[in-house]
Design an enzyme around this catalytic site. Sequence first.
Site, PDB file in Angstrom:
ATOM      1  N   LYS A  33       9.073  17.622  38.793  1.00  0.00           N
ATOM      2  CA  LYS A  33       9.217  17.499  37.335  1.00  0.00           C
ATOM      3  C   LYS A  33      10.691  17.403  36.946  1.00  0.00           C
ATOM      4  O   LYS A  33      11.576  17.704  37.756  1.00  0.00           O
ATOM      5  CB  LYS A  33       8.577  18.722  36.667  1.00  0.00           C
ATOM      6  CG  LYS A  33       9.271  20.038  37.006  1.00  0.00           C
ATOM      7  CD  LYS A  33       8.504  21.236  36.454  1.00  0.00           C
ATOM      8  CE  LYS A  33       9.199  22.531  36.859  1.00  0.00           C
ATOM      9  NZ  LYS A  33       8.427  23.722  36.469  1.00  0.00           N
ATOM     10  N   ARG A 131       2.321  32.738  29.385  1.00  0.00           N
ATOM     11  CA  ARG A 131       2.826  31.427  28.968  1.00  0.00           C
ATOM     12  C   ARG A 131       1.592  30.527  28.931  1.00  0.00           C
ATOM     13  O   ARG A 131       0.668  30.799  28.179  1.00  0.00           O
ATOM     14  CB  ARG A 131       3.917  30.971  29.952  1.00  0.00           C
ATOM     15  CG  ARG A 131       4.813  29.884  29.409  1.00  0.00           C
ATOM     16  CD  ARG A 131       5.895  29.475  30.411  1.00  0.00           C
ATOM     17  NE  ARG A 131       5.367  28.781  31.591  1.00  0.00           N
ATOM     18  CZ  ARG A 131       6.130  28.303  32.576  1.00  0.00           C
ATOM     19  NH1 ARG A 131       7.439  28.435  32.541  1.00  0.00           N
ATOM     20  NH2 ARG A 131       5.584  27.676  33.606  1.00  0.00           N
ATOM     21  N   HIS A 163       0.615  31.357  37.737  1.00  0.00           N
ATOM     22  CA  HIS A 163       2.068  31.263  37.932  1.00  0.00           C
ATOM     23  C   HIS A 163       2.679  32.647  37.725  1.00  0.00           C
ATOM     24  O   HIS A 163       2.305  33.361  36.796  1.00  0.00           O
ATOM     25  CB  HIS A 163       2.613  30.253  36.913  1.00  0.00           C
ATOM     26  CG  HIS A 163       4.004  29.771  37.171  1.00  0.00           C
ATOM     27  ND1 HIS A 163       4.495  29.508  38.433  1.00  0.00           N
ATOM     28  CD2 HIS A 163       5.016  29.469  36.314  1.00  0.00           C
ATOM     29  CE1 HIS A 163       5.749  29.064  38.328  1.00  0.00           C
ATOM     30  NE2 HIS A 163       6.087  29.043  37.048  1.00  0.00           N
ATOM     31  N   ARG A 219       3.379  25.774  45.319  1.00  0.00           N
ATOM     32  CA  ARG A 219       4.029  24.792  44.433  1.00  0.00           C
ATOM     33  C   ARG A 219       5.531  25.026  44.502  1.00  0.00           C
ATOM     34  O   ARG A 219       6.051  25.942  43.883  1.00  0.00           O
ATOM     35  CB  ARG A 219       3.561  24.965  42.981  1.00  0.00           C
ATOM     36  CG  ARG A 219       2.077  24.800  42.742  1.00  0.00           C
ATOM     37  CD  ARG A 219       1.738  24.895  41.245  1.00  0.00           C
ATOM     38  NE  ARG A 219       2.290  26.080  40.633  1.00  0.00           N
ATOM     39  CZ  ARG A 219       1.696  27.278  40.608  1.00  0.00           C
ATOM     40  NH1 ARG A 219       0.505  27.446  41.154  1.00  0.00           N
ATOM     41  NH2 ARG A 219       2.287  28.300  40.025  1.00  0.00           N
ATOM     42  N   TYR A 263      40.961  22.173  23.500  1.00  0.00           N
ATOM     43  CA  TYR A 263      40.593  22.605  22.146  1.00  0.00           C
ATOM     44  C   TYR A 263      40.684  24.112  21.981  1.00  0.00           C
ATOM     45  O   TYR A 263      40.226  24.858  22.853  1.00  0.00           O
ATOM     46  CB  TYR A 263      39.168  22.167  21.829  1.00  0.00           C
ATOM     47  CG  TYR A 263      38.986  20.679  21.720  1.00  0.00           C
ATOM     48  CD1 TYR A 263      39.757  19.913  20.835  1.00  0.00           C
ATOM     49  CD2 TYR A 263      38.034  20.038  22.507  1.00  0.00           C
ATOM     50  CE1 TYR A 263      39.570  18.543  20.748  1.00  0.00           C
ATOM     51  CE2 TYR A 263      37.846  18.667  22.407  1.00  0.00           C
ATOM     52  CZ  TYR A 263      38.622  17.921  21.526  1.00  0.00           C
ATOM     53  OH  TYR A 263      38.447  16.566  21.434  1.00  0.00           O
ATOM     54  N   CYS A 310      35.396  19.998  27.465  1.00  0.00           N
ATOM     55  CA  CYS A 310      35.246  19.021  26.385  1.00  0.00           C
ATOM     56  C   CYS A 310      34.025  18.142  26.642  1.00  0.00           C
ATOM     57  O   CYS A 310      33.365  18.270  27.664  1.00  0.00           O
ATOM     58  CB  CYS A 310      36.495  18.144  26.298  1.00  0.00           C
ATOM     59  SG  CYS A 310      38.012  19.095  26.124  1.00  0.00           S
ATOM     60  N   MET A 311      33.767  17.227  25.728  1.00  0.00           N
ATOM     61  CA  MET A 311      32.585  16.375  25.869  1.00  0.00           C
ATOM     62  C   MET A 311      32.670  15.467  27.099  1.00  0.00           C
ATOM     63  O   MET A 311      31.686  15.273  27.809  1.00  0.00           O
ATOM     64  CB  MET A 311      32.398  15.527  24.606  1.00  0.00           C
ATOM     65  CG  MET A 311      31.080  14.766  24.600  1.00  0.00           C
ATOM     66  SD  MET A 311      30.865  13.721  23.156  1.00  0.00           S
ATOM     67  CE  MET A 311      30.663  14.915  21.860  1.00  0.00           C
ATOM     68  N   ASP A 312      33.872  14.924  27.333  1.00  0.00           N
ATOM     69  CA  ASP A 312      34.026  13.923  28.397  1.00  0.00           C
ATOM     70  C   ASP A 312      34.842  14.410  29.580  1.00  0.00           C
ATOM     71  O   ASP A 312      34.965  13.697  30.567  1.00  0.00           O
ATOM     72  CB  ASP A 312      34.765  12.681  27.873  1.00  0.00           C
ATOM     73  CG  ASP A 312      34.327  12.271  26.493  1.00  0.00           C
ATOM     74  OD1 ASP A 312      33.102  12.168  26.299  1.00  0.00           O
ATOM     75  OD2 ASP A 312      35.185  12.069  25.623  1.00  0.00           O
TER      76      ASP A 312
HETATM   77  C1  PLP Z   1       8.357  24.480  37.671  1.00  0.00           C
HETATM   78  C2  PLP Z   1       7.119  25.094  38.175  1.00  0.00           C
HETATM   79  C3  PLP Z   1       6.953  25.370  39.538  1.00  0.00           C
HETATM   80  C4  PLP Z   1       8.075  25.264  40.548  1.00  0.00           C
HETATM   81  O1  PLP Z   1       8.868  26.427  40.461  1.00  0.00           O
HETATM   82  P1  PLP Z   1      10.097  26.656  41.445  1.00  0.00           P
HETATM   83  O2  PLP Z   1      10.554  28.021  41.119  1.00  0.00           O
HETATM   84  O3  PLP Z   1      11.108  25.613  41.096  1.00  0.00           O
HETATM   85  O4  PLP Z   1       9.584  26.499  42.821  1.00  0.00           O
HETATM   86  C5  PLP Z   1       5.710  25.798  39.971  1.00  0.00           C
HETATM   87  N1  PLP Z   1       4.691  25.956  39.099  1.00  0.00           N
HETATM   88  C6  PLP Z   1       4.841  25.734  37.777  1.00  0.00           C
HETATM   89  C7  PLP Z   1       3.700  25.949  36.874  1.00  0.00           C
HETATM   90  C8  PLP Z   1       6.049  25.319  37.266  1.00  0.00           C
HETATM   91  O5  PLP Z   1       6.184  25.120  35.945  1.00  0.00           O
END
Ligand code: PLP
Length: 373
Positions: A33, A131, A163, A219, A263, A310-312
Site C-alpha cells: 500500500k 479501528r 490487526h 501481512r 528562515y 525549507c520547501m526546496d
Molecule cells: C499497513 C498494514 C499492515 C502492514 O503493517 P506493517 O507494520 O508495515 O507490517 C498489515 N495489516 C494492515 C491492516 C495494515 O493496515
Amino acid sequence: MTRAEIVVDLDAVRHNVRTLRELCGVTMITVVKADAYGHGLLPVARAAREAGADWLAVATLDEVRALRVDGYTGPLLTWLTVPGEHYDDAIRADVDLTAYSVAELDEIAAAATHVGVPARVQLKVDTGLNRGGASRSDWTPFLERARAGEEAGHWRVTGIWSHLACADQPDHPANDAQQAAFDDALALASSLGLEPDLRHLANSAAAILRPQARYDAVRVGLATYGLDPAPGVDHRTDLRAAMTVRAELALVKQLEAGDAISYGHTWTAPERTTIGLVPAGYAEGVPVAGSNRLEVAVDGKRRAVRGRVCMDQVLVDLGGDTPPAGTEVVLFGPPGEGRATAQDWAEACGTINYEIVTRIGGRMSRRYTGVRA
Ligand SMILES: *Cc1c(COP(=O)(O)O)cnc(C)c1O
C-alpha cells in the site's frame, strides 16, 4: 547530474521477502500500500513476487486497479472502502475484498449479483485496535450475514483477520488480549459454519516477534523494505534497507561566526564554518520538524542539518570543509559510510520510520537497482 533522487534496491526487497517468508513459514502477504511505503508500487510488487510473496495486499481499490492494470493476476487483498464504493471490477478481477460490517456485506452482495459471479470476501474482526473491523458486539450478526451470503452464492469467505495495536511492544498485555479475542472470533465463525482458508493477525512486528500470532499467513509491510518494525527490541532479523535518498550539493559557501541561516535565523554559526545547500526540502518530504536536528552524509561524512528546513532545500554544516558543488549527499539509507538511516530521521523528528519513507518523494526521481529483465 542528479539533483535529488530515491534509489530503491530491489535485490534488498527480494532478500527481505525471502528471509521473512523463511522465518515465518506461513503464507506471505506482502503489503505494498501507499506506493509500497514510498518505494514504488509496481517495481516492488514485481520484485516481491519474484522472491516468493504468495499474496500482495493494498489498502484501497485504486491501488488494486493499478496492480491489475499492470497485469498482476495473483492473490490480492484489499481492506479500505467507503459506502458507495464501486466493487464490480474488483469482483471480476478476483480480488479479496475485506468487509468490516453488515452494511458493507450488503453492498458487496448487490455488486456480486450485478456482476454475476461470486465475490471473494475476507472478514475483519476488531479485537482491540478499535479501528477498522467489526466490533465484538457485532461479531455474531456480522459473521451470520457472511455465512448467509456464502450460502446464497454471493461470495466465498476466504479469510478472517484482525490487526494488532501494540505488536512493536512484545510485552504489552494488549497482544495476548487481542490474540485471545481473535481466537474467540475464529471459534464463533467456525461454529457458524465458516471455513476460511486464511486466518491472519500479524503485521511485520508480530510476524517477527510473535510466532504464535502467525496463524495461516502474515501481512508484512515495513520489514519488506528492510526497516525495523520494532526499534529497540532485540531480534536480529537479517533485513536490508531498500531505500537510499541522495542528492548533490548545489552550492558551498563560507559563514563567519555570528552569521545566522535560513528562515527565522534559527541557527547562528558559533565560529567560522562552511555550509552546503542540499536541493531537497519539505516538498520532498524532508520534515520541517527535522530543522536543526537531522543529519545527512556528505561524501561519506556525517553532517548536521542547520537552520529551518525549507520547501526546496536544506543547509548542512560542513565544518570548514569545502567539497565541490555536485558532491554526493545521502539524506538517509542503509547503515554504513556515515549514512543516517530512516530510523535516525524518525527519532530526530519525533515520528516513525514508516512515515519517513512513505512521505519522501515530491519532486525527486526514483531509480531502481536490481531490476530483472
Ligand atoms: C499497513 C498494514 C499492515 C502492514 O503493517 P506493517 O507494520 O508495515 O507490517 C498489515 N495489516 C494492515 C491492516 C495494515 O493496515
